[in-house]
Design a protein around this motif. Structure first.
Motif: not given
Length: 323
Positions: A174-180, A185-191
């Protein structure tokens, strides 16, 4: 397959490898062998050969790889090409010396041409130009398929290759650089939900169509193939259905409970316009996926929240270093 034989899962801490490990445990395999990146550097040829001489595995699943999303692939093509070639060649050469009976090489659907006819059949390989944002990674995976086929021809070993579609699930990066795209999208919407953001901005137009497969389904398919398939041609592994990135964003937003707006930055690349695998070969053999996209995303969101709440590094579970 002998449930008590030594069985090495390369990349057993990554997204795919950890799911394969869980599936093998449930199937009763007692001789599972795994090494973390710190314990065994797969780019170190001498270390890999020494490991195989010591452990003498009878079976191998090669799930170890340097992986990442569009940004990472486009930014570090040399690393994705060099690291993956070295990992694959070292593991397979050492497995040849150890006379490994069954090896399954995990590739990626990015091996197929950018504009391949949809859905993509296995024989589309090497029939057109690759997607330029991840062509280095794709070339490495194609080389892995060729090595499996060469070993079958030269040595007669019953090795096989499986090409999964876009994977997601517990253990993802879920990292900013390594994620697909999906974990990003999960990280972005949860944040956005947690910060009460008015809008979320996603890359591209949202129009590309993608197929997604829960990693537990992939693991089940890997065991099925090891027990029921013996052929030189790679086998596509997917759900057989697709969704636009815009629709995917809607599903993720609903799963995390985000009610703000979604905007699209069309100055950023879309990647391949459509990528749907033809999975009829695997279906004819007797296997189909079982985990629906919405249920799978809901479970992945729950996993993400649990691990973030515990203060763990979510990215390490599916990172490129998970070799």
């Amino acid at each position: 397959m002998d449930r008590d034989a030594a069985f090495y899962v390369a990349g057993h801490r990554g997204l795919a490898g950890s799911a394969v490990w869980r599936r093998l445990e449930r199937a009763g395999f007692t001789g599972l062998v795994g090494r973390t990146h710190q314990e065994l550097e797969l780019r170190d040829r001498d270390a890999v050969f020494a490991f195989f001489r010591r452990e003498r595995p009878r079976y191998v699943v090669l799930a170890a790889a340097r992986v990442g999303g569009i940004l990472a692939n486009d930014t570090y093509p040399v690393d994705f090409l060099s690291d993956n070639l070295r990992i694959q060649v070292n593991v397979m050469d050492a497995a040849r010396e150890a006379d490994v009976e069954r090896l399954l090489f995990l590739g990626s659907s990015c091996i197929y041409p950018k504009l391949a006819p949809q859905p993509i059949t296995e024989d589309a390989l090497l029939t057109g130009h690759l997607e330029p944002t991840n062509d280095a990674y794709a070339i490495a995976k194609i080389a892995g398929i060729m090595q499996v086929q060469a070993v079958r021809r030269q040595d007669g070993l019953r090795w096989i290759s499986a090409m999964p579609t876009n994977l997601y699930g517990p253990g993802d990066d879920f990292s900013a650089l390594g994620s697909h795209v999906l974990p990003a999208l999960i990280r972005r919407y949860e944040e956005a939900r947690m910060t009460n953001a008015v809008a979320v901005t996603n890359w591209g137009s949202g129009t590309p169509r993608r197929e997604f497969l829960h990693v537990d389904d992939l693991a089940d398919a890997c065991l099925f193939l090891l027990e029921h398939y013996d052929g030189a041609e790679q086998v596509n592994v997917g759900s057989g259905s697709e969704v636009t990135i815009a629709r995917l964003a809607e599903i993720v937003a609903r799963a995390v409970g985000y009610t703000g707006a979604t905007e699209w930055d069309t100055t950023k690349p879309d990647g391949t316009p459509q990528k749907l695998l033809d999975v009829s070969k695997l279906a004819r053999a007797g296997w189909t996926s079982r985990i629906g996209l919405e249920d799978g995303i809901a479970g992945t969101v729950a996993w993400y929240r649990e691990h973030v709440a515990r203060g763990e590094s979510v990215a390490r579970h599916g990172s490129a270093a998970g070799r």
